[in-house]
Scaffold this motif. Structure first.
Motif, short mmCIF file in Angstrom:
data_model
loop_
_atom_site.label_atom_id
_atom_site.label_comp_id
_atom_site.label_asym_id
_atom_site.label_seq_id
_atom_site.Cartn_x
_atom_site.Cartn_y
_atom_site.Cartn_z
N ASP A 199 -9.01 6.33 -4.13
CA ASP A 199 -8.22 7.57 -4.23
C ASP A 199 -7.46 7.63 -5.56
OD1 ASP A 199 -9.10 8.40 -1.76
OD2 ASP A 199 -7.25 7.86 -0.71
N GLY A 248 -7.46 3.08 -1.09
CA GLY A 248 -6.35 3.50 -1.94
C GLY A 248 -6.72 3.46 -3.41
N HIS A 294 -2.53 -2.32 -5.37
CA HIS A 294 -3.82 -2.41 -4.67
C HIS A 294 -4.51 -3.73 -5.00
CE1 HIS A 294 -3.75 1.60 -3.04
NE2 HIS A 294 -3.58 2.13 -4.23
N LEU A 335 0.82 -1.21 0.00
CA LEU A 335 0.00 0.00 0.00
C LEU A 335 0.86 1.26 0.00
CD1 LEU A 335 -2.85 -1.08 2.44
CD2 LEU A 335 -2.92 -0.95 -0.06
N HIS A 361 0.93 4.04 -2.96
CA HIS A 361 0.80 5.47 -2.67
C HIS A 361 1.93 6.26 -3.36
CE1 HIS A 361 -0.50 9.00 -0.47
NE2 HIS A 361 0.75 9.19 -0.10
#
Length: 161
Positions: free
Chosen positions: A71, A68, A44, A23, A27
């Motif tokens: 997003d 995630g 993800h 994760l 990011h």
């Protein structure tokens, strides 16, 4: 930023079963400096594929990966996709962990706001049904804050005796 990606990739290779490293790497990949959305999505998806049990660790990983990914879709301006990722979790009305519902509801509301789609209805953060035209302040909260420019500027001055 390249050093952070290199270190995160090394950690992910060294600890492939740790969803936190995946994760974090996702990011970093989705960061505006890098914008490697496909690689972020792959990380993800890997977390979602691995977190299949109902254990607290897998639930945390699954919810984190779902947030995630939502997003990531928002960063790509694929807002309908972001909303559709968040809605199934909201529809389950999960109560554990306790952070899931408020966070998912707020993220979905934010994405709908960006879509200018608040009128769809659905659950609101208070657990009731959201009304498209309902903007009624609760218990006078909206009237408690006044525009300071509108308030009269008179102060009681003390005079020396």
């Amino acid at each position: 930023m390249p050093d952070a990606v290199r270190v995160a990739e090394q950690l992910q290779r060294r600890f492939p079963d740790n969803p936190d490293y995946r994760l974090d790497l996702a990011h970093l990949y989705s960061n505006p400096v890098i914008e490697s959305f496909d690689r972020a999505g792959d990380q993800h998806a890997a977390v979602l594929a691995h977190a299949t049990t109902a254990s607290p660790e897998d639930l945390r990983a699954r919810y984190g990966a779902t947030l995630g990914l939502a997003d990531l879709r928002r960063a790509q301006w694929r807002l309908d996709d972001a909303v559709s990722l968040l809605t199934p979790v909201i529809d389950t009305s999960t109560s554990t962990p306790d952070w899931v519902m408020p966070v998912f509801l707020l993220r979905r509301a934010n994405n709908r706001m960006l879509l200018n789609d608040s009128g769809r209805g659905g659950r609101c953060a208070t657990g009731g049904e959201q009304q498209a035209d309902e903007h009624v302040p609760r218990s006078g909260a909206a009237t408690a804050h006044r525009d300071p420019r509108a308030a009269p500027r008179t102060k009681a001055r003390s005079t020396p005796s």
